[in-house]
Design a protein around this motif. Structure first.
Motif, PDB file in Angstrom:
ATOM      1  N   LEU A  18     -49.595 -34.576 -22.561  1.00 44.98           N
ATOM      2  CA  LEU A  18     -49.019 -35.123 -23.788  1.00 44.98           C
ATOM      3  C   LEU A  18     -48.377 -36.484 -23.522  1.00 44.98           C
ATOM      4  CD1 LEU A  18     -48.262 -34.880 -26.767  1.00 44.98           C
ATOM      5  CD2 LEU A  18     -46.264 -33.533 -26.059  1.00 44.98           C
ATOM      6  N   PHE A  19     -47.629 -36.599 -22.437  1.00 47.08           N
ATOM      7  CA  PHE A  19     -46.990 -37.869 -22.121  1.00 47.08           C
ATOM      8  C   PHE A  19     -48.028 -38.944 -21.828  1.00 47.08           C
ATOM      9  CE2 PHE A  19     -45.057 -40.972 -19.232  1.00 47.08           C
ATOM     10  CZ  PHE A  19     -44.069 -41.446 -20.078  1.00 47.08           C
ATOM     11  N   ILE A  20     -49.082 -38.604 -21.095  1.00 42.67           N
ATOM     12  CA  ILE A  20     -50.147 -39.575 -20.810  1.00 42.67           C
ATOM     13  C   ILE A  20     -50.818 -39.999 -22.119  1.00 42.67           C
ATOM     14  CG2 ILE A  20     -52.395 -39.905 -19.700  1.00 42.67           C
ATOM     15  CD1 ILE A  20     -51.355 -38.017 -17.459  1.00 42.67           C
ATOM     16  N   CYS A  21     -51.013 -39.047 -23.020  1.00 46.13           N
ATOM     17  CA  CYS A  21     -51.580 -39.358 -24.336  1.00 46.13           C
ATOM     18  C   CYS A  21     -50.713 -40.386 -25.068  1.00 46.13           C
ATOM     19  CB  CYS A  21     -51.685 -38.073 -25.159  1.00 46.13           C
ATOM     20  SG  CYS A  21     -52.004 -38.325 -26.908  1.00 46.13           S
ATOM     21  N   ILE A  22     -49.416 -40.162 -25.084  1.00 43.06           N
ATOM     22  CA  ILE A  22     -48.491 -41.074 -25.768  1.00 43.06           C
ATOM     23  C   ILE A  22     -48.519 -42.447 -25.109  1.00 43.06           C
ATOM     24  CG2 ILE A  22     -46.048 -41.498 -26.293  1.00 43.06           C
ATOM     25  CD1 ILE A  22     -45.785 -38.361 -26.438  1.00 43.06           C
ATOM     26  N   GLY A  79     -56.425 -31.766 -24.578  1.00 48.28           N
ATOM     27  CA  GLY A  79     -56.063 -30.927 -23.437  1.00 48.28           C
ATOM     28  C   GLY A  79     -54.691 -30.298 -23.609  1.00 48.28           C
ATOM     29  N   ALA A  80     -53.732 -31.091 -24.043  1.00 48.52           N
ATOM     30  CA  ALA A  80     -52.377 -30.569 -24.263  1.00 48.52           C
ATOM     31  C   ALA A  80     -52.361 -29.575 -25.418  1.00 48.52           C
ATOM     32  CB  ALA A  80     -51.412 -31.716 -24.536  1.00 48.52           C
ATOM     33  N   MET A  81     -53.183 -29.831 -26.416  1.00 46.76           N
ATOM     34  CA  MET A  81     -53.226 -28.980 -27.603  1.00 46.76           C
ATOM     35  C   MET A  81     -53.694 -27.563 -27.263  1.00 46.76           C
ATOM     36  SD  MET A  81     -55.143 -29.885 -31.151  1.00 46.76           S
ATOM     37  CE  MET A  81     -53.980 -31.042 -31.851  1.00 46.76           C
ATOM     38  N   SER A  82     -54.443 -27.423 -26.179  1.00 50.97           N
ATOM     39  CA  SER A  82     -54.919 -26.097 -25.806  1.00 50.97           C
ATOM     40  C   SER A  82     -53.780 -25.188 -25.338  1.00 50.97           C
ATOM     41  CB  SER A  82     -55.986 -26.199 -24.709  1.00 50.97           C
ATOM     42  OG  SER A  82     -55.403 -26.567 -23.478  1.00 50.97           O
ATOM     43  N   THR A  83     -52.629 -25.776 -25.018  1.00 48.61           N
ATOM     44  CA  THR A  83     -51.499 -25.006 -24.502  1.00 48.61           C
ATOM     45  C   THR A  83     -50.260 -25.080 -25.391  1.00 48.61           C
ATOM     46  OG1 THR A  83     -52.261 -25.366 -22.244  1.00 48.61           O
ATOM     47  CG2 THR A  83     -49.968 -24.724 -22.515  1.00 48.61           C
ATOM     48  N   LEU A  84     -49.941 -26.272 -25.851  1.00 46.75           N
ATOM     49  CA  LEU A  84     -48.680 -26.474 -26.581  1.00 46.75           C
ATOM     50  C   LEU A  84     -48.856 -26.257 -28.080  1.00 46.75           C
ATOM     51  CD1 LEU A  84     -47.527 -29.733 -24.757  1.00 46.75           C
ATOM     52  CD2 LEU A  84     -46.770 -27.393 -24.300  1.00 46.75           C
ATOM     53  N   PHE A  88     -44.633 -28.720 -31.989  1.00 44.48           N
ATOM     54  CA  PHE A  88     -43.875 -29.358 -30.914  1.00 44.48           C
ATOM     55  C   PHE A  88     -44.494 -30.703 -30.562  1.00 44.48           C
ATOM     56  CE2 PHE A  88     -43.714 -30.284 -26.357  1.00 44.48           C
ATOM     57  CZ  PHE A  88     -42.348 -30.365 -26.154  1.00 44.48           C
ATOM     58  N   MET A  89     -45.817 -30.728 -30.449  1.00 43.79           N
ATOM     59  CA  MET A  89     -46.523 -31.917 -29.971  1.00 43.79           C
ATOM     60  C   MET A  89     -46.416 -33.101 -30.931  1.00 43.79           C
ATOM     61  SD  MET A  89     -50.056 -30.289 -28.505  1.00 43.79           S
ATOM     62  CE  MET A  89     -50.809 -31.899 -28.294  1.00 43.79           C
ATOM     63  N   TYR A  90     -46.662 -32.844 -32.198  1.00 41.56           N
ATOM     64  CA  TYR A  90     -46.772 -33.960 -33.134  1.00 41.56           C
ATOM     65  C   TYR A  90     -45.487 -34.774 -33.236  1.00 41.56           C
ATOM     66  CZ  TYR A  90     -49.378 -36.577 -36.522  1.00 41.56           C
ATOM     67  OH  TYR A  90     -50.054 -37.578 -37.151  1.00 41.56           O
ATOM     68  N   ILE A 130     -36.195 -31.842 -30.126  1.00 37.06           N
ATOM     69  CA  ILE A 130     -37.457 -31.113 -30.307  1.00 37.06           C
ATOM     70  C   ILE A 130     -37.779 -30.294 -29.067  1.00 37.06           C
ATOM     71  CG2 ILE A 130     -39.966 -31.428 -30.508  1.00 37.06           C
ATOM     72  CD1 ILE A 130     -39.298 -33.889 -32.283  1.00 37.06           C
ATOM     73  N   THR A 131     -37.531 -30.845 -27.888  1.00 34.50           N
ATOM     74  CA  THR A 131     -37.850 -30.109 -26.666  1.00 34.50           C
ATOM     75  C   THR A 131     -36.930 -28.913 -26.460  1.00 34.50           C
ATOM     76  OG1 THR A 131     -36.425 -31.476 -25.228  1.00 34.50           O
ATOM     77  CG2 THR A 131     -38.725 -32.180 -25.517  1.00 34.50           C
TER      78      THR A 131
END
Length: 133
Positions: A18-22, A79-84, A88-90, A130-131
């Protein structure tokens, strides 16, 4: 115990994705802004949809690099969406605002007013909340 540890490692890996995506999305924005800073200002709809303008934009190396960053961001996001959880992610994507502002200051020489930094600080606080939830 082992299952709990594995879930924690899986979630940590997803958070890294997620952080790499951002970061990749923010980098794409900086590339695009750099490209557009080097072009003539677009002042109306006709100049935006002018064939010369469109061709110049889609063939610019920084526009292409920005698209590549966005492509990488998509892969990491999925990839992150498969777990989180998406709820939370958005909201965590708002950290992109912080990263873009810092990168714009460093790489583009943009001046960022104190009020804008204060708003960015509020985004960081919100992301921390959020975290925790």
């Amino acid at each position: 115990m082992l299952v709990k540890l594995w879930r924690g490692q899986k979630a940590m890996f997803a958070m890294m994705l997620l952080f790499i995506c951002i970061l990749a999305g923010a980098s794409g924005q900086i590339c695009w802004k750099h490209a557009m800073n080097n072009r003539e200002e677009i002042r109306d709809i006709n100049s935006l949809f002018n064939a010369k303008t469109i061709f110049g934009i889609i063939t610019d190396k920084y526009i292409i690099a920005g698209l590549m960053f966005y492509g990488f961001a998509l892969i990491f996001w999925l990839g992150a969406m498969s777990t989180l959880e998406i709820s939370f992610m958005y909201p965590m994507l708002s950290l992109g605002y912080v990263i873009v502002a810092v990168m714009a200051f460093i790489f583009l020489g943009e001046n960022i007013a104190l009020a804008r930094w204060a708003g960015i600080a509020l985004i960081v606080v919100g992301s921390i909340l959020i975290t925790r939830g």
